[in-house]
Write an enzyme that holds these catalytic residues in place. Sequence first.
Site: not given
Ligand code: PMP
Length: 348
Positions: A89, A160, A184
């Site tokens: 991520w 994030d 989450k």
């Molecule tokens: N950052 C992290 C740490 C995540 O776990 C996720 C999704 N699992 C995201 C970003 C992306 O999130 P989204 O699908 O809501 O765009």
Amino acid sequence: MLPEDVLLKAQAELLDYESTGMSIMEMSHRSAYFDEVIESAKMRLRRLMSIPSTHEVMFLHGGATTQFYALAEQFNSSGVAAYINTGQWSSKAIKAASTYGGGVDVIGTTEDENFCRAPTQDELTQQTDGYNYVHYTPNETIGGVRFPYVPDVSSPLVADFSSSILSEYIDVSKFDFIYAGAQKNIGPAGIVVVIASKAFLTRSKKAKNPIFDYCAQVKGDSRVNTPSTYSIYLANLVFEWLESQGGVAHISMLNQQKAKILYSLIDSSDYYHSPIDRDSRSWMNVPFQLHDNNLNKKFLEEADAARLYNLAGHRSVGGMRASIYNAMPLDGVIALTEFMTEFARQNG
Ligand code: PMP
């Protein structure tokens, strides 16, 4: 998972919200009823996280991925931002931000160790002043890597928190910008929570699209256009549930306990293995491997039959991953460890 109490309350109110004869889904996002919902969600989140009055709270669109870009568009249009890379991520956040302004400096990473831990404070580039911001991912959802500390840096700190918000106490005043996709620990997918300091917001450049413009969204109370009203309603119910459970202090204790039970079993067996260093292990996402990968399919099939779902590791890493977010009860983790013990006994 969502807490069962939340789903039951949503079910009870689905057709008739507060004796109006309407579902909350059928109401205008500018109605007095929805005003109350969004205000309540904000107030509860402020209480749960002790968000100081120096910070704004927004419920926005587009998930965390949109924030990768919106953040960079508004705060990295010129100059450079610093990023810590701890896995998939943060890598995606870096890739997104690299296309803006003077790009990105990576000031710490454990990529050459296959992201098996978070870098220590000493391993980060020491000089961190002069950046537009320093971005990191406190919990890498796929890799299961948790920062055991908050980086001490000399530029605005951005995080994030998608997969660990509300799971443990954080001192919000240390951060200038926090974002977290809802799906989450907050509620269903459809919203992203943004917490930004007013001082940091004054540095922003106007976004092309007003829906992604933080200052416009603060001014418009997260309703520059129609927000995902039902997701905000459900987030408010989750916040209410969390408060009734004793807030972040209580859930954090429980989360630590859940993680400890699972890691203890993994560490005490030759059958299972955790790829992550002890100090950096996530309390939310527990990746683990079986001693023999040929048994993965059987493990997953039998787990499903035992009503233990979603245990496959991310497609990019394989193996297993147990996600044990706030709403996962202690009993769920105990059931998983019992299943794992029995599986190892039968397939040893
Ligand atoms: N950052 C992290 C740490 C995540 O776990 C996720 C999704 N699992 C995201 C970003 C992306 O999130 P989204 O699908 O809501 O765009």
